[in-house]
Design an enzyme around this catalytic site. Structure first.
Site, PDB file in Angstrom:
ATOM      1  N   SER A 152      32.210  36.529  24.606  1.00 22.21           N
ATOM      2  CA  SER A 152      30.945  36.564  24.118  1.00 22.21           C
ATOM      3  C   SER A 152      30.483  37.826  22.850  1.00 22.21           C
ATOM      4  O   SER A 152      31.194  37.211  21.786  1.00 22.21           O
ATOM      5  CB  SER A 152      29.867  36.922  25.169  1.00 22.21           C
ATOM      6  N   LYS A 208       2.344  28.983  25.142  1.00 16.27           N
ATOM      7  CA  LYS A 208       2.543  30.410  25.068  1.00 16.27           C
ATOM      8  C   LYS A 208       3.203  31.133  26.561  1.00 16.27           C
ATOM      9  O   LYS A 208       3.800  32.010  26.200  1.00 16.27           O
ATOM     10  CB  LYS A 208       0.911  31.396  25.219  1.00 16.27           C
TER      11      LYS A 208
END
Length: 354
Positions: A152, A208
Protein backbone atom coordinates in the site's frame (compact mmCIF):
# COMPACT_ATOMS: atom_id res chain seq x y z
CA UNK A 1 49.97 20.56 87.57
CA UNK A 2 51.13 18.02 84.97
CA UNK A 3 49.28 17.79 81.57
CA UNK A 4 50.23 14.14 81.05
CA UNK A 5 47.24 11.79 80.60
CA UNK A 6 46.29 9.87 83.64
CA UNK A 7 47.56 6.32 83.67
CA UNK A 8 45.01 3.62 83.09
CA UNK A 9 44.40 1.91 86.39
CA UNK A 10 45.54 -1.68 86.33
CA UNK A 11 42.84 -4.32 86.05
CA UNK A 12 42.09 -6.20 89.18
CA UNK A 13 43.98 -9.42 89.54
CA UNK A 14 42.33 -12.37 87.88
CA UNK A 15 40.13 -10.33 85.46
CA UNK A 16 40.87 -10.24 81.68
CA UNK A 17 41.93 -6.99 80.12
CA UNK A 18 39.31 -5.55 77.72
CA UNK A 19 40.18 -3.31 74.77
CA UNK A 20 37.49 -1.20 73.11
CA UNK A 21 38.18 -0.55 69.40
CA UNK A 22 36.38 2.40 67.81
CA UNK A 23 35.26 1.40 64.23
CA UNK A 24 36.53 3.71 61.55
CA UNK A 25 34.04 4.98 58.93
CA UNK A 26 35.08 3.70 55.50
CA UNK A 27 35.79 6.15 52.70
CA UNK A 28 33.13 4.50 50.55
CA UNK A 29 30.62 4.72 53.36
CA UNK A 30 31.15 8.42 53.75
CA UNK A 31 31.20 9.30 50.06
CA UNK A 32 29.41 6.26 48.62
CA UNK A 33 26.44 8.14 47.16
CA UNK A 34 28.67 10.69 45.50
CA UNK A 35 30.85 7.96 44.03
CA UNK A 36 27.77 6.16 42.72
CA UNK A 37 26.47 9.33 41.04
CA UNK A 38 29.91 9.97 39.55
CA UNK A 39 30.02 6.40 38.23
CA UNK A 40 26.62 6.78 36.53
CA UNK A 41 27.70 10.08 34.95
CA UNK A 42 30.90 8.47 33.69
CA UNK A 43 28.91 5.62 32.12
CA UNK A 44 26.57 8.08 30.41
CA UNK A 45 29.51 10.10 29.16
CA UNK A 46 31.19 6.98 27.77
CA UNK A 47 27.98 5.95 25.99
CA UNK A 48 27.70 9.44 24.52
CA UNK A 49 31.30 9.33 23.30
CA UNK A 50 30.75 5.89 21.81
CA UNK A 51 27.80 7.32 19.89
CA UNK A 52 30.00 10.11 18.61
CA UNK A 53 32.61 7.61 17.44
CA UNK A 54 29.93 5.94 15.30
CA UNK A 55 29.64 9.19 13.38
CA UNK A 56 33.25 8.92 12.21
CA UNK A 57 32.35 10.22 8.75
CA UNK A 58 29.16 12.10 9.69
CA UNK A 59 28.55 15.83 9.89
CA UNK A 60 27.21 15.72 13.45
CA UNK A 61 23.69 16.66 12.36
CA UNK A 62 20.58 14.55 11.93
CA UNK A 63 20.69 10.75 12.27
CA UNK A 64 23.97 8.97 12.98
CA UNK A 65 25.73 7.58 9.94
CA UNK A 66 26.88 3.97 10.13
CA UNK A 67 28.88 1.80 7.73
CA UNK A 68 26.73 -0.91 6.16
CA UNK A 69 28.86 -2.68 3.56
CA UNK A 70 31.42 -2.38 0.73
CA UNK A 71 34.64 -0.39 1.23
CA UNK A 72 34.83 1.09 4.73
CA UNK A 73 37.32 3.82 3.76
CA UNK A 74 35.93 4.95 0.39
CA UNK A 75 34.94 8.59 0.01
CA UNK A 76 31.93 8.07 -2.28
CA UNK A 77 28.78 6.74 -0.64
CA UNK A 78 25.61 4.85 -1.45
CA UNK A 79 23.00 5.96 1.07
CA UNK A 80 20.48 3.43 2.38
CA UNK A 81 17.29 5.38 3.07
CA UNK A 82 15.08 3.30 5.38
CA UNK A 83 11.28 3.44 5.54
CA UNK A 84 10.26 1.04 8.29
CA UNK A 85 6.94 0.42 9.99
CA UNK A 86 3.68 2.36 9.60
CA UNK A 87 3.91 5.60 7.61
CA UNK A 88 2.21 8.07 9.93
CA UNK A 89 2.46 11.80 10.54
CA UNK A 90 4.53 12.71 13.57
CA UNK A 91 7.47 10.42 12.83
CA UNK A 92 9.99 12.54 10.93
CA UNK A 93 12.80 9.96 10.91
CA UNK A 94 12.54 9.40 7.15
CA UNK A 95 12.65 13.14 6.51
CA UNK A 96 15.70 13.43 8.76
CA UNK A 97 17.45 10.85 6.60
CA UNK A 98 16.44 12.72 3.44
CA UNK A 99 17.88 15.97 4.81
CA UNK A 100 21.09 14.16 5.82
CA UNK A 101 21.54 12.82 2.28
CA UNK A 102 20.68 16.19 0.78
CA UNK A 103 23.55 17.84 2.68
CA UNK A 104 26.10 15.14 1.86
CA UNK A 105 27.82 15.69 -1.49
CA UNK A 106 29.64 12.37 -1.10
CA UNK A 107 26.38 10.45 -1.66
CA UNK A 108 26.26 9.28 -5.29
CA UNK A 109 23.23 6.94 -5.22
CA UNK A 110 20.33 5.92 -2.99
CA UNK A 111 18.95 2.53 -2.04
CA UNK A 112 15.42 3.01 -0.73
CA UNK A 113 14.87 0.19 1.77
CA UNK A 114 11.16 -0.30 2.50
CA UNK A 115 9.62 -2.64 5.07
CA UNK A 116 6.20 -1.17 5.74
CA UNK A 117 2.50 -2.07 5.64
CA UNK A 118 1.72 1.49 4.46
CA UNK A 119 0.07 4.34 6.28
CA UNK A 120 -1.90 7.51 5.75
CA UNK A 121 -2.56 8.83 2.26
CA UNK A 122 -1.19 12.27 3.10
CA UNK A 123 2.12 11.20 4.63
CA UNK A 124 2.76 8.49 2.04
CA UNK A 125 2.31 11.13 -0.66
CA UNK A 126 4.56 13.59 1.19
CA UNK A 127 7.43 11.12 1.49
CA UNK A 128 6.99 10.07 -2.14
CA UNK A 129 7.39 13.66 -3.30
CA UNK A 130 10.29 14.38 -0.91
CA UNK A 131 12.24 11.35 -2.13
CA UNK A 132 11.45 12.07 -5.79
CA UNK A 133 12.57 15.67 -5.34
CA UNK A 134 15.82 14.59 -3.65
CA UNK A 135 16.72 12.16 -6.44
CA UNK A 136 15.86 14.67 -9.18
CA UNK A 137 17.62 17.70 -7.70
CA UNK A 138 20.79 15.80 -6.83
CA UNK A 139 20.57 13.61 -9.96
CA UNK A 140 21.02 10.51 -7.82
CA UNK A 141 20.18 7.03 -9.12
CA UNK A 142 17.47 5.46 -6.97
CA UNK A 143 17.01 1.72 -6.42
CA UNK A 144 14.31 0.15 -4.22
CA UNK A 145 14.96 -2.82 -1.94
CA UNK A 146 11.81 -4.36 -0.44
CA UNK A 147 11.91 -6.11 2.91
CA UNK A 148 9.37 -8.59 4.23
CA UNK A 149 6.42 -6.28 3.51
CA UNK A 150 6.14 -3.38 1.07
CA UNK A 151 2.43 -2.81 0.78
CA UNK A 152 0.00 0.00 0.00
CA UNK A 153 1.67 3.26 1.13
CA UNK A 154 5.01 1.44 1.11
CA UNK A 155 4.55 0.55 -2.56
CA UNK A 156 3.35 4.12 -3.20
CA UNK A 157 6.73 5.42 -1.96
CA UNK A 158 8.60 2.82 -4.02
CA UNK A 159 7.25 4.48 -7.16
CA UNK A 160 9.79 7.28 -6.61
CA UNK A 161 12.10 5.27 -8.92
CA UNK A 162 10.24 6.78 -11.89
CA UNK A 163 11.42 5.58 -15.30
CA UNK A 164 14.63 4.01 -13.98
CA UNK A 165 14.99 0.51 -15.45
CA UNK A 166 15.73 -2.56 -13.33
CA UNK A 167 15.35 -0.52 -10.17
CA UNK A 168 12.90 -2.39 -7.90
CA UNK A 169 14.20 -5.43 -6.01
CA UNK A 170 12.02 -7.68 -3.87
CA UNK A 171 13.37 -10.37 -1.62
CA UNK A 172 12.17 -13.90 -2.45
CA UNK A 173 9.79 -13.86 0.53
CA UNK A 174 8.55 -10.28 0.15
CA UNK A 175 4.85 -9.48 0.11
CA UNK A 176 3.97 -6.37 -1.86
CA UNK A 177 1.13 -4.67 -3.68
CA UNK A 178 -2.08 -3.99 -1.73
CA UNK A 179 -2.63 -1.06 -4.09
CA UNK A 180 -5.80 0.58 -2.89
CA UNK A 181 -7.41 2.93 -0.38
CA UNK A 182 -9.41 2.22 2.76
CA UNK A 183 -11.25 4.42 5.24
CA UNK A 184 -11.64 2.24 8.37
CA UNK A 185 -15.04 2.75 9.94
CA UNK A 186 -17.12 0.87 12.49
CA UNK A 187 -20.69 1.37 13.61
CA UNK A 188 -22.31 0.36 16.92
CA UNK A 189 -25.64 2.13 16.44
CA UNK A 190 -27.65 -1.12 16.39
CA UNK A 191 -26.11 -2.27 19.68
CA UNK A 192 -26.72 0.94 21.59
CA UNK A 193 -30.36 0.27 22.44
CA UNK A 194 -29.57 -2.31 25.13
CA UNK A 195 -26.68 -0.38 26.66
CA UNK A 196 -28.78 2.65 27.46
CA UNK A 197 -26.22 4.90 25.76
CA UNK A 198 -27.62 7.70 23.61
CA UNK A 199 -25.88 10.01 21.17
CA UNK A 200 -26.98 13.53 22.09
CA UNK A 201 -24.43 15.35 19.94
CA UNK A 202 -25.50 18.69 18.45
CA UNK A 203 -24.01 19.55 15.06
CA UNK A 204 -24.19 22.53 12.73
CA UNK A 205 -25.15 20.42 9.73
CA UNK A 206 -26.36 16.95 8.79
CA UNK A 207 -22.89 15.97 7.52
CA UNK A 208 -20.88 17.31 10.44
CA UNK A 209 -21.15 13.95 12.22
CA UNK A 210 -20.49 11.99 9.04
CA UNK A 211 -18.82 8.71 9.97
CA UNK A 212 -19.93 8.74 13.59
CA UNK A 213 -19.96 5.16 14.95
CA UNK A 214 -23.09 5.86 16.98
CA UNK A 215 -25.34 6.88 14.08
CA UNK A 216 -26.51 4.86 11.12
CA UNK A 217 -24.83 5.91 7.93
CA UNK A 218 -27.11 7.49 5.35
CA UNK A 219 -26.93 6.84 1.61
CA UNK A 220 -25.66 10.40 1.14
CA UNK A 221 -22.80 9.84 3.57
CA UNK A 222 -21.89 6.52 1.96
CA UNK A 223 -21.73 8.20 -1.45
CA UNK A 224 -19.41 10.91 -0.12
CA UNK A 225 -17.04 8.35 1.42
CA UNK A 226 -16.96 6.39 -1.84
CA UNK A 227 -16.07 9.59 -3.66
CA UNK A 228 -13.20 10.30 -1.27
CA UNK A 229 -11.85 6.79 -1.70
CA UNK A 230 -12.19 6.96 -5.48
CA UNK A 231 -10.30 10.26 -5.65
CA UNK A 232 -7.41 8.95 -3.54
CA UNK A 233 -7.39 5.67 -5.50
CA UNK A 234 -7.15 7.49 -8.83
CA UNK A 235 -4.16 9.39 -7.46
CA UNK A 236 -2.55 6.13 -6.37
CA UNK A 237 -2.92 4.66 -9.86
CA UNK A 238 -1.32 7.74 -11.42
CA UNK A 239 1.66 7.31 -9.10
CA UNK A 240 1.92 3.65 -10.11
CA UNK A 241 1.98 4.70 -13.76
CA UNK A 242 4.78 7.15 -12.98
CA UNK A 243 6.90 4.40 -11.44
CA UNK A 244 5.88 1.51 -13.69
CA UNK A 245 6.00 2.72 -17.32
CA UNK A 246 4.59 -0.57 -18.63
CA UNK A 247 1.19 0.25 -17.08
CA UNK A 248 0.84 3.66 -18.73
CA UNK A 249 -0.60 2.29 -21.97
CA UNK A 250 -2.06 -0.94 -20.61
CA UNK A 251 -5.12 -0.16 -18.50
CA UNK A 252 -6.11 -3.82 -18.35
CA UNK A 253 -2.78 -4.79 -16.78
CA UNK A 254 -3.05 -1.86 -14.37
CA UNK A 255 -6.56 -2.86 -13.29
CA UNK A 256 -5.33 -6.42 -12.66
CA UNK A 257 -2.78 -5.28 -10.05
CA UNK A 258 -4.80 -2.50 -8.39
CA UNK A 259 -7.47 -4.67 -6.77
CA UNK A 260 -5.98 -4.34 -3.28
CA UNK A 261 -4.45 -7.80 -3.50
CA UNK A 262 -1.19 -8.57 -1.73
CA UNK A 263 1.24 -10.38 -4.05
CA UNK A 264 4.05 -12.75 -3.19
CA UNK A 265 7.41 -11.80 -4.69
CA UNK A 266 7.22 -14.15 -7.67
CA UNK A 267 3.66 -13.04 -8.43
CA UNK A 268 4.74 -9.41 -8.23
CA UNK A 269 7.57 -10.10 -10.65
CA UNK A 270 5.24 -11.84 -13.10
CA UNK A 271 2.75 -8.96 -12.92
CA UNK A 272 5.35 -6.25 -13.43
CA UNK A 273 5.21 -4.76 -9.94
CA UNK A 274 8.92 -5.40 -9.34
CA UNK A 275 11.92 -5.82 -11.64
CA UNK A 276 14.07 -8.44 -9.94
CA UNK A 277 14.19 -10.81 -7.00
CA UNK A 278 17.19 -10.14 -4.80
CA UNK A 279 18.41 -8.98 -1.43
CA UNK A 280 19.63 -5.55 -0.42
CA UNK A 281 23.18 -6.44 -1.49
CA UNK A 282 22.02 -6.82 -5.11
CA UNK A 283 20.18 -3.51 -4.87
CA UNK A 284 23.36 -1.82 -3.61
CA UNK A 285 25.37 -3.29 -6.49
CA UNK A 286 22.76 -2.04 -8.96
CA UNK A 287 22.88 1.45 -7.42
CA UNK A 288 26.68 1.49 -7.78
CA UNK A 289 26.33 0.38 -11.40
CA UNK A 290 23.84 3.15 -12.18
CA UNK A 291 26.15 5.70 -10.52
CA UNK A 292 29.10 4.47 -12.60
CA UNK A 293 31.02 3.35 -9.52
CA UNK A 294 32.95 0.20 -8.71
CA UNK A 295 31.85 -1.61 -5.56
CA UNK A 296 35.51 -1.52 -4.47
CA UNK A 297 35.56 2.28 -4.48
CA UNK A 298 32.32 3.10 -2.67
CA UNK A 299 30.83 2.40 0.71
CA UNK A 300 27.20 1.80 1.60
CA UNK A 301 26.02 3.69 4.68
CA UNK A 302 22.81 3.64 6.67
CA UNK A 303 21.38 5.96 9.28
CA UNK A 304 20.29 5.44 12.88
CA UNK A 305 18.19 7.67 15.07
CA UNK A 306 20.29 10.06 17.13
CA UNK A 307 19.77 9.39 20.83
CA UNK A 308 20.77 11.46 23.81
CA UNK A 309 23.15 9.79 26.31
CA UNK A 310 20.19 9.20 28.64
CA UNK A 311 18.19 7.54 25.85
CA UNK A 312 21.19 5.40 24.91
CA UNK A 313 21.60 4.35 28.54
CA UNK A 314 17.94 3.36 28.80
CA UNK A 315 18.01 1.57 25.45
CA UNK A 316 21.07 -0.42 26.54
CA UNK A 317 18.97 -2.04 29.25
CA UNK A 318 16.33 -3.23 26.78
CA UNK A 319 18.02 -3.93 23.44
CA UNK A 320 15.71 -4.57 20.54
CA UNK A 321 12.63 -3.18 22.28
CA UNK A 322 10.87 -0.12 20.87
CA UNK A 323 10.76 3.04 22.93
CA UNK A 324 7.55 3.63 24.85
CA UNK A 325 6.79 6.70 22.72
CA UNK A 326 6.88 4.55 19.59
CA UNK A 327 4.24 2.11 20.81
CA UNK A 328 0.51 2.78 20.79
CA UNK A 329 -0.97 3.41 17.36
CA UNK A 330 2.21 2.48 15.48
CA UNK A 331 2.51 -0.77 17.41
CA UNK A 332 -1.17 -1.60 16.87
CA UNK A 333 -0.87 -1.07 13.12
CA UNK A 334 2.34 -3.09 12.98
CA UNK A 335 0.77 -6.01 14.85
CA UNK A 336 -2.35 -5.98 12.67
CA UNK A 337 -0.42 -5.86 9.38
CA UNK A 338 -0.54 -9.13 7.39
CA UNK A 339 2.72 -11.04 7.71
CA UNK A 340 3.81 -14.65 7.40
CA UNK A 341 5.90 -16.32 10.08
CA UNK A 342 8.08 -19.39 10.33
CA UNK A 343 7.22 -19.73 13.98
CA UNK A 344 6.60 -22.50 16.51
CA UNK A 345 5.23 -21.09 19.74
CA UNK A 346 2.23 -21.29 22.03
CA UNK A 347 2.51 -17.58 22.81
CA UNK A 348 0.94 -14.80 20.75
CA UNK A 349 3.18 -13.41 18.03
CA UNK A 350 3.59 -10.09 19.79
CA UNK A 351 5.00 -11.84 22.87
CA UNK A 352 7.39 -13.86 20.74
CA UNK A 353 8.66 -10.66 19.14
CA UNK A 354 9.51 -9.33 22.59
Amino acid sequence: MSDAPAATPPAPAGQPVQYILQPRESLFGRFGKLLLVALVLCVLAMIGMAGQVQQYFGDGQGPNEKHHSLSRDAADKIAILKVTGPIIEGDDYVEQQIEKIERDDAVKAIVLRIDSPGGTVTYSDRLYHKITQLADERELPLVVSMGSLCASGGYYIAMAVGDQEEAIYAEPTTWTGSIGVVIPSYNVADAMWWTGVKDLSVASGDLKLMGSPTRKRSAKEAAIFRGLVRQAFDGFKEVVKAGRPAFRDDEQALEAVTTGQVFAAKQALENGLVDRLGFIEEAIERAAELAGLSTDSVRAVEYERRLTPIQQFLAAGSPGRPAVAEQGLRGLIELSAPRAYYLSTLAPVWLASE
